[in-house]
Scaffold this motif. Structure first.
Motif, PDB file in Angstrom:
ATOM      1  N   VAL A   1      43.132  36.134  37.140  1.00  0.00           N
ATOM      2  CA  VAL A   1      44.700  35.807  37.377  1.00  0.00           C
ATOM      3  C   VAL A   1      45.313  37.357  37.734  1.00  0.00           C
ATOM      4  CG1 VAL A   1      45.169  36.472  34.824  1.00  0.00           C
ATOM      5  CG2 VAL A   1      46.536  34.856  35.915  1.00  0.00           C
ATOM      6  N   ASP A   2      44.632  38.227  37.427  1.00  0.00           N
ATOM      7  CA  ASP A   2      45.313  39.539  37.811  1.00  0.00           C
ATOM      8  C   ASP A   2      44.752  39.823  39.374  1.00  0.00           C
ATOM      9  OD1 ASP A   2      46.401  39.796  35.426  1.00  0.00           O
ATOM     10  OD2 ASP A   2      44.636  40.775  34.477  1.00  0.00           O
ATOM     11  N   VAL A   3      44.224  39.319  40.016  1.00  0.00           N
ATOM     12  CA  VAL A   3      43.811  39.738  41.175  1.00  0.00           C
ATOM     13  C   VAL A   3      44.294  38.698  42.421  1.00  0.00           C
ATOM     14  CG1 VAL A   3      41.811  41.361  40.517  1.00  0.00           C
ATOM     15  CG2 VAL A   3      41.313  38.787  41.012  1.00  0.00           C
ATOM     16  N   VAL A   4      45.076  37.707  41.925  1.00  0.00           N
ATOM     17  CA  VAL A   4      45.564  36.855  43.023  1.00  0.00           C
ATOM     18  C   VAL A   4      46.895  36.640  43.087  1.00  0.00           C
ATOM     19  CG1 VAL A   4      43.134  35.288  42.862  1.00  0.00           C
ATOM     20  CG2 VAL A   4      45.160  34.888  41.340  1.00  0.00           C
ATOM     21  N   ARG A   5      47.551  35.964  43.768  1.00  0.00           N
ATOM     22  CA  ARG A   5      48.956  35.904  43.848  1.00  0.00           C
ATOM     23  C   ARG A   5      49.300  34.950  42.528  1.00  0.00           C
ATOM     24  NH1 ARG A   5      50.553  30.768  45.966  1.00  0.00           N
ATOM     25  NH2 ARG A   5      49.213  29.789  47.352  1.00  0.00           N
ATOM     26  N   PRO A   6      50.489  35.035  42.125  1.00  0.00           N
ATOM     27  CA  PRO A   6      50.726  34.116  40.850  1.00  0.00           C
ATOM     28  C   PRO A   6      50.942  32.745  41.158  1.00  0.00           C
ATOM     29  CG  PRO A   6      52.780  35.489  41.765  1.00  0.00           C
ATOM     30  CD  PRO A   6      51.415  35.978  42.460  1.00  0.00           C
ATOM     31  N   ASN A   7      50.917  31.823  40.311  1.00  0.00           N
ATOM     32  CA  ASN A   7      51.232  30.465  40.289  1.00  0.00           C
ATOM     33  C   ASN A   7      52.693  30.311  40.225  1.00  0.00           C
ATOM     34  OD1 ASN A   7      51.413  27.755  40.162  1.00  0.00           O
ATOM     35  ND2 ASN A   7      49.429  27.466  38.841  1.00  0.00           N
ATOM     36  N   VAL A   8      53.499  30.332  40.975  1.00  0.00           N
ATOM     37  CA  VAL A   8      55.035  30.410  40.935  1.00  0.00           C
ATOM     38  C   VAL A   8      55.323  28.989  40.417  1.00  0.00           C
ATOM     39  CG1 VAL A   8      55.305  32.193  42.407  1.00  0.00           C
ATOM     40  CG2 VAL A   8      55.329  30.059  43.141  1.00  0.00           C
ATOM     41  N   SER A   9      54.714  27.806  40.823  1.00  0.00           N
ATOM     42  CA  SER A   9      55.176  26.711  40.341  1.00  0.00           C
ATOM     43  C   SER A   9      54.621  26.387  38.754  1.00  0.00           C
ATOM     44  CB  SER A   9      54.848  25.384  41.121  1.00  0.00           C
ATOM     45  OG  SER A   9      53.309  25.350  41.350  1.00  0.00           O
ATOM     46  N   GLY A  10      53.382  26.785  38.470  1.00  0.00           N
ATOM     47  CA  GLY A  10      52.839  26.373  37.389  1.00  0.00           C
ATOM     48  C   GLY A  10      52.092  25.279  37.291  1.00  0.00           C
ATOM     49  N   THR A  11      51.943  24.931  38.458  1.00  0.00           N
ATOM     50  CA  THR A  11      51.371  23.402  38.528  1.00  0.00           C
ATOM     51  C   THR A  11      49.979  23.388  38.876  1.00  0.00           C
ATOM     52  OG1 THR A  11      51.757  23.157  40.804  1.00  0.00           O
ATOM     53  CG2 THR A  11      53.343  22.240  39.416  1.00  0.00           C
ATOM     54  N   LEU A  12      49.136  22.324  38.544  1.00  0.00           N
ATOM     55  CA  LEU A  12      47.737  22.149  38.815  1.00  0.00           C
ATOM     56  C   LEU A  12      47.408  22.235  40.108  1.00  0.00           C
ATOM     57  CD1 LEU A  12      44.974  21.485  37.785  1.00  0.00           C
ATOM     58  CD2 LEU A  12      45.442  19.100  38.075  1.00  0.00           C
ATOM     59  N   ARG A  13      48.331  21.770  41.024  1.00  0.00           N
ATOM     60  CA  ARG A  13      48.078  21.939  42.570  1.00  0.00           C
ATOM     61  C   ARG A  13      48.052  23.022  43.100  1.00  0.00           C
ATOM     62  NH1 ARG A  13      45.126  20.463  46.071  1.00  0.00           N
ATOM     63  NH2 ARG A  13      45.100  18.119  44.972  1.00  0.00           N
ATOM     64  N   GLU A  14      48.867  23.965  42.860  1.00  0.00           N
ATOM     65  CA  GLU A  14      49.168  25.384  43.125  1.00  0.00           C
ATOM     66  C   GLU A  14      47.905  25.944  42.708  1.00  0.00           C
ATOM     67  OE1 GLU A  14      52.291  29.095  43.936  1.00  0.00           O
ATOM     68  OE2 GLU A  14      52.659  27.475  42.603  1.00  0.00           O
ATOM     69  N   ALA A  15      47.704  25.964  41.534  1.00  0.00           N
ATOM     70  CA  ALA A  15      46.278  26.655  40.935  1.00  0.00           C
ATOM     71  C   ALA A  15      45.202  26.562  41.709  1.00  0.00           C
ATOM     72  CB  ALA A  15      46.049  26.020  39.460  1.00  0.00           C
ATOM     73  N   ILE A  16      45.019  24.965  42.127  1.00  0.00           N
ATOM     74  CA  ILE A  16      43.826  24.921  43.029  1.00  0.00           C
ATOM     75  C   ILE A  16      43.921  25.559  44.370  1.00  0.00           C
ATOM     76  CG2 ILE A  16      42.912  22.906  44.048  1.00  0.00           C
ATOM     77  CD1 ILE A  16      43.361  21.107  41.679  1.00  0.00           C
ATOM     78  N   GLU A  17      45.187  25.475  45.028  1.00  0.00           N
ATOM     79  CA  GLU A  17      45.536  26.296  46.355  1.00  0.00           C
ATOM     80  C   GLU A  17      45.205  27.705  46.188  1.00  0.00           C
ATOM     81  OE1 GLU A  17      49.331  24.972  47.365  1.00  0.00           O
ATOM     82  OE2 GLU A  17      48.734  22.735  47.644  1.00  0.00           O
ATOM     83  N   ILE A  18      45.484  28.124  44.890  1.00  0.00           N
ATOM     84  CA  ILE A  18      45.452  29.759  45.012  1.00  0.00           C
ATOM     85  C   ILE A  18      43.787  30.251  44.900  1.00  0.00           C
ATOM     86  CG2 ILE A  18      45.620  31.595  43.553  1.00  0.00           C
ATOM     87  CD1 ILE A  18      48.465  30.574  42.781  1.00  0.00           C
ATOM     88  N   ILE A  19      42.981  28.986  44.160  1.00  0.00           N
ATOM     89  CA  ILE A  19      41.594  29.183  44.011  1.00  0.00           C
ATOM     90  C   ILE A  19      40.976  29.199  45.482  1.00  0.00           C
ATOM     91  CG2 ILE A  19      39.557  28.245  43.274  1.00  0.00           C
ATOM     92  CD1 ILE A  19      40.843  29.540  40.956  1.00  0.00           C
ATOM     93  N   TRP A  20      41.486  28.401  46.348  1.00  0.00           N
ATOM     94  CA  TRP A  20      41.034  28.175  47.622  1.00  0.00           C
ATOM     95  C   TRP A  20      40.926  29.664  48.369  1.00  0.00           C
ATOM     96  CZ3 TRP A  20      44.733  24.047  49.968  1.00  0.00           C
ATOM     97  CH2 TRP A  20      44.426  22.881  49.083  1.00  0.00           C
ATOM     98  N   GLU A  21      41.906  30.353  48.251  1.00  0.00           N
ATOM     99  CA  GLU A  21      42.181  31.972  48.848  1.00  0.00           C
ATOM    100  C   GLU A  21      41.057  32.903  48.275  1.00  0.00           C
ATOM    101  OE1 GLU A  21      46.408  32.620  48.106  1.00  0.00           O
ATOM    102  OE2 GLU A  21      46.961  31.211  49.040  1.00  0.00           O
ATOM    103  N   LYS A  22      40.861  32.831  46.982  1.00  0.00           N
ATOM    104  CA  LYS A  22      39.951  33.662  46.191  1.00  0.00           C
ATOM    105  C   LYS A  22      38.535  33.144  46.417  1.00  0.00           C
ATOM    106  CE  LYS A  22      38.468  36.635  43.015  1.00  0.00           C
ATOM    107  NZ  LYS A  22      38.263  37.945  43.417  1.00  0.00           N
TER     108      LYS A  22
END
Length: 412
Positions: free
Chosen positions: A65-86
């Motif tokens: 969580v400290d090395v990726v962009r924040p999940n600004v919506s707090g939703t499951l969908r955005e969490a998954i999308e951030i994981i794509w980048e990592k």
């Protein structure tokens, strides 16, 4: 004897007991064991239980969580999308480091066995699996890991994932995972389930799927999984995690599905920490709680456990791999506060979780593997209430962790 625990308090007995351990097995439990041990622990009347089990965690994603962009919506969908980048930048060293931190936390907190899901998809390919397989090798002295090949991005809608799933089972995964709700249509969800079972049959493997992790009551893949389990004769070998939509169904359909789950012998895992955070997030008041129907499932005779799920990732920024913390959250979220219900919550991270992992060497009796935890309390209720020090954590007859917090109150 290699190790004797003296003056242990067991959950189901009034009198204290001695526990003798020879090699990696419990050899005797008695009011007083006359022989001496090479090493002895005086539990001083504190509670001794089988070590904890976490049947649902994601070690490839932990601590990011400290090395990726924040999940600004707090939703499951955005969490998954951030994981794509990592995930596209994963390295084996990175995964091993992060997974190792969580494994060490869990062991210190009294957990000696875990089932971890690892992403298998066309973004990270088999890198998450390779990293967690290496972590399993490096930390096998303190943690037993079962690895689930988990197609979070779908199978039908992510062409190439099915082939990767077959390869994952050849390269170290133990269990076939799935996420059938993450497809574009019910027909594709059914194809997803069929593929998962075909792989499991080929490898004679158990199945553990993320099922209907959504507030939407029109997602119905749990019934699909139950029907396929009975069709394939896989009763007792399938686990369904999350199943949040079950809580959104009307009572009639929910009971219909629960009856099928029971008939299919499906194990159910709730992950209340993550799901309380993610589900119902966009609701107006009253907000839905987001966890599955824990009490109804237990009342139907279904085996139910709970998992940590996430530790400091894009889905859940908290967590410390502490099953007693998750037990406390479960008790609140599922309204389990009566004396018998509290005991059941404790069972959910011990004996119920052992059933999920299909362990035949688990328990607190002679002949079982000596995986034990000595807690700085005297009851299951106080263990959940206080989350006290795990004074000694024992795996296969060896003390792998000791904890003793020093507290001092100064009054004038």
């Amino acid at each position: 004897m290699d190790l004797i625990i003296r003056n242990a308090r067991l959950r189901d007995l009034e009198e204290l007991r001695d526990i003798a351990i020879e090699g990696d097995k419990i050899s005797e439990i008695a009011e007083r064991i006359q022989v001496t041990g090479t090493k002895e622990i005086d539990a001083q009347g504190k509670l001794v239980t089988p070590a904890f089990i976490d049947p649902h965690i994601h070690l490839d994603k932990t601590m990011i969580v400290d090395v990726v962009r924040p999940n600004v919506s707090g939703t499951l969908r955005e969490a998954i999308e951030i994981i794509w980048e990592k995930k596209a930048r994963y390295t084996i060293e990175d995964i091993v480091t992060r997974a190792g931190q969580t494994i060490c936390l869990a062991a210190t907190n009294g957990t000696t066995r875990m089932r971890t899901h690892v992403d298998v998809d066309t973004i990270g390919k088999l890198m998450p699996l390779q990293g967690v397989v290496e972590a399993r090798r490096l930390y096998q002295d303190i943690m037993d890991l079962q690895i689930v090949a988990f197609p979070q991005e779908g199978i039908v809608q992510d062409p190439g994932t099915e082939e990767l799933m077959w390869r994952a089972m050849e390269q170290g995964a133990d269990i076939v995972g799935g996420m059938p709700a993450n497809e574009k249509s019910p027909d594709d969800s059914k194809k997803h389930v069929d593929i998962v079972f075909s792989i499991a049959k080929a490898f004679n493997a158990d199945i553990d799927m993320h099922v209907d992790e959504t507030d939407d009551p029109f997602y119905r893949t749990l019934e699909m999984v139950a029907d396929k389990t009975m069709e394939m004769g896989w009763e007792g070998r399938v686990t369904a995690g999350h199943t949040c939509a079950l809580a959104a169904y009307d009572d009639h359909y929910a009971q219909y599905v629960i009856d099928k789950v029971k008939a299919a012998g499906i194990h159910m895992i709730t992950n209340p920490a993550t799901n309380l955070m993610l589900q119902g997030r966009l609701d107006k008041q009253p907000k839905r709680r987001g966890i599955t129907r824990v009490k109804e499932l237990l009342e139907a005779g279904v085996n139910v456990s709970f998992g940590q799920d996430c530790v400091k990732d894009t889905f859940y920024p908290f967590g410390q791999a502490d099953m007693l913390e998750v037990a406390l959250i479960t008790a609140h979220a599922a309204h389990m506060s009566l004396p018998g219900e509290i005991e059941t919550v404790f069972d959910m991270m011990t004996y119920n979780a052992a059933k999920v992992l299909r362990l035949d060497d688990y328990g607190l009796e002679p002949g079982k593997r000596a995986d034990l935890v000595v807690l700085d309390c005297t009851s299951a209720k106080d263990a959940i209430r206080l989350r006290p020090d795990r004074l000694y954590v024992i795996k296969e007859g060896r003390v792998i962790a000791t904890n003793k917090t020093q507290r001092q109150l100064n009054r004038v």
